[in-house]
Enzyme design. Sequence first.
Site, mmCIF file in Angstrom:
data_model
loop_
_atom_site.group_PDB
_atom_site.id
_atom_site.type_symbol
_atom_site.label_atom_id
_atom_site.label_comp_id
_atom_site.label_asym_id
_atom_site.label_seq_id
_atom_site.Cartn_x
_atom_site.Cartn_y
_atom_site.Cartn_z
ATOM 1 N N HIS A 60 1.211 -1.387 -0.077
ATOM 2 C CA HIS A 60 0.208 -0.323 -0.146
ATOM 3 C C HIS A 60 0.373 1.080 0.618
ATOM 4 O O HIS A 60 2.200 1.278 -0.059
ATOM 5 C CB HIS A 60 -1.000 0.481 0.854
ATOM 6 C CG HIS A 60 -0.305 -0.225 2.646
ATOM 7 N ND1 HIS A 60 -0.059 -0.988 2.961
ATOM 8 C CD2 HIS A 60 -0.528 0.937 3.585
ATOM 9 C CE1 HIS A 60 1.051 -0.378 4.153
ATOM 10 N NE2 HIS A 60 -0.080 0.809 4.673
ATOM 11 N N HIS A 62 1.833 3.899 1.791
ATOM 12 C CA HIS A 62 1.892 4.515 2.403
ATOM 13 C C HIS A 62 3.826 4.738 2.976
ATOM 14 O O HIS A 62 4.295 3.408 2.547
ATOM 15 C CB HIS A 62 1.537 4.064 4.200
ATOM 16 C CG HIS A 62 -0.102 4.753 4.437
ATOM 17 N ND1 HIS A 62 -0.208 3.964 5.201
ATOM 18 C CD2 HIS A 62 -0.276 5.736 3.755
ATOM 19 C CE1 HIS A 62 -1.598 4.423 5.311
ATOM 20 N NE2 HIS A 62 -1.617 5.333 4.540
ATOM 21 N N ASP A 64 6.196 4.194 4.442
ATOM 22 C CA ASP A 64 7.265 3.800 5.509
ATOM 23 C C ASP A 64 6.769 1.921 5.242
ATOM 24 O O ASP A 64 7.416 1.560 5.338
ATOM 25 C CB ASP A 64 6.089 3.739 6.924
ATOM 26 C CG ASP A 64 5.478 2.985 7.221
ATOM 27 O OD1 ASP A 64 3.862 3.299 6.436
ATOM 28 O OD2 ASP A 64 4.541 2.206 8.411
ATOM 29 N N HIS A 65 6.638 2.369 3.859
ATOM 30 C CA HIS A 65 5.908 1.425 3.529
ATOM 31 C C HIS A 65 6.439 1.110 1.974
ATOM 32 O O HIS A 65 7.153 0.484 0.715
ATOM 33 C CB HIS A 65 4.675 0.776 3.004
ATOM 34 C CG HIS A 65 4.269 -0.284 4.434
ATOM 35 N ND1 HIS A 65 4.322 -0.975 4.850
ATOM 36 C CD2 HIS A 65 3.651 1.104 5.212
ATOM 37 C CE1 HIS A 65 3.322 -0.601 6.001
ATOM 38 N NE2 HIS A 65 3.255 0.274 6.328
ATOM 39 N N HIS A 118 -7.155 -0.174 6.090
ATOM 40 C CA HIS A 118 -6.592 0.206 5.841
ATOM 41 C C HIS A 118 -5.981 1.091 4.612
ATOM 42 O O HIS A 118 -5.952 3.073 5.310
ATOM 43 C CB HIS A 118 -5.314 -0.692 5.989
ATOM 44 C CG HIS A 118 -3.754 0.664 6.889
ATOM 45 N ND1 HIS A 118 -3.420 1.829 7.933
ATOM 46 C CD2 HIS A 118 -2.496 0.985 6.353
ATOM 47 C CE1 HIS A 118 -2.919 1.717 7.632
ATOM 48 N NE2 HIS A 118 -1.706 1.616 6.647
ATOM 49 N N ASP A 139 -0.360 -4.051 6.277
ATOM 50 C CA ASP A 139 -0.686 -2.930 7.571
ATOM 51 C C ASP A 139 -2.550 -3.650 7.631
ATOM 52 O O ASP A 139 -3.257 -2.655 8.020
ATOM 53 C CB ASP A 139 -1.283 -1.087 7.830
ATOM 54 C CG ASP A 139 0.952 -0.561 7.612
ATOM 55 O OD1 ASP A 139 1.466 -1.869 8.452
ATOM 56 O OD2 ASP A 139 0.985 0.064 7.691
ATOM 57 N N HIS A 177 4.730 -4.243 11.324
ATOM 58 C CA HIS A 177 4.874 -3.765 12.543
ATOM 59 C C HIS A 177 4.934 -4.766 13.754
ATOM 60 O O HIS A 177 4.025 -5.138 13.756
ATOM 61 C CB HIS A 177 3.889 -2.276 12.246
ATOM 62 C CG HIS A 177 4.154 -1.552 11.198
ATOM 63 N ND1 HIS A 177 4.774 0.028 12.019
ATOM 64 C CD2 HIS A 177 3.032 -1.002 10.755
ATOM 65 C CE1 HIS A 177 4.650 0.527 10.970
ATOM 66 N NE2 HIS A 177 3.392 0.350 10.106
HETATM 67 FE FE FE Z 1 2.631 1.110 7.969
HETATM 68 ZN ZN ZN Z 2 0.240 1.609 6.515
#
Ligand code: FE
Ligand code: ZN
Length: 266
Positions: A60, A62, A64-65, A118, A139, A177
């Site tokens: 996805h 975001h 942090d990915h 998410h 996530d 995570h």
């Molecule tokens: Fe994340």
């Molecule tokens: Zn995420």
Amino acid sequence: MTSQPHRDLSVLTVPAFNDNYLWVIHDGAHAAVVDPGDAGPIRDALTQHGLSLTAILLTHHHADHIGGVPSLLAQANVPVFGPRNDGIDGITHPLGEGDRITLPGLDLELDVLDVPGHTLGHIAYVRRSPGAHWLFCGDTLFAGGCGRLFEGTPSQMMDSLAKLAALPDDTLVYCAHEYTVSNLRFAQAVEPDNQGLALRMKDASEKRGTRLPTVPSTIGLERGTNPFLRATEPGIVQSLVDAGRLKPGASPVEAFAALREWKNVF
Ligand code: FE
Ligand code: ZN
């Protein structure tokens, strides 16, 4: 079955930022990385294990990915697999429900599932080899919990989680995570009499006491202890009612939504 002998595949756990896990799937020579939010730790892992990058997989949009993708591509021009509908630029192989991919350089096939909630375009990757069931779920599903509903509805997330819960019990859950202990603390508040949950909390606390990862978990463990896969269990519904967060006789989706909202403020 191929007539060529092939190397066993394994998965490296690469911690990044505060609590992210990036996953490196490899055969000892070639590697695919899942959700490289940061390029530095991936490069270190590749160097340390003598691996060359052959593919990038994204779940996805975001940061942090996906944040490490440009930097990894600058060094190795590899295909980028990712969700068709999640607004990510630079995907060379856009994917959605029902797609099956074969990773370049690796003897690995993965099936794609749509798991909105998410984010709206979130996808997951499933390996269905006999004796080796893996899930990379970003996530969506966490150990003991689930992702926040940033874009989707409770109903979408409930359907997505049900899809993941239907995978075989021994499926390894590679989530993105390390939230397990705080998730289990919430789980124990809503399901205080779940013995499997108490055992899981003890195990997770011990692991975190020495900074060991609590993931991957398994679908069987999640089905038995993750409240977000158990929102219709009578004990959980009763906890929601007792906490004044749900009316008696509410629908399963209302129970799930109330559970997610409770966790947001827990
Ligand atoms: Fe994340
Ligand atoms: Zn995420």
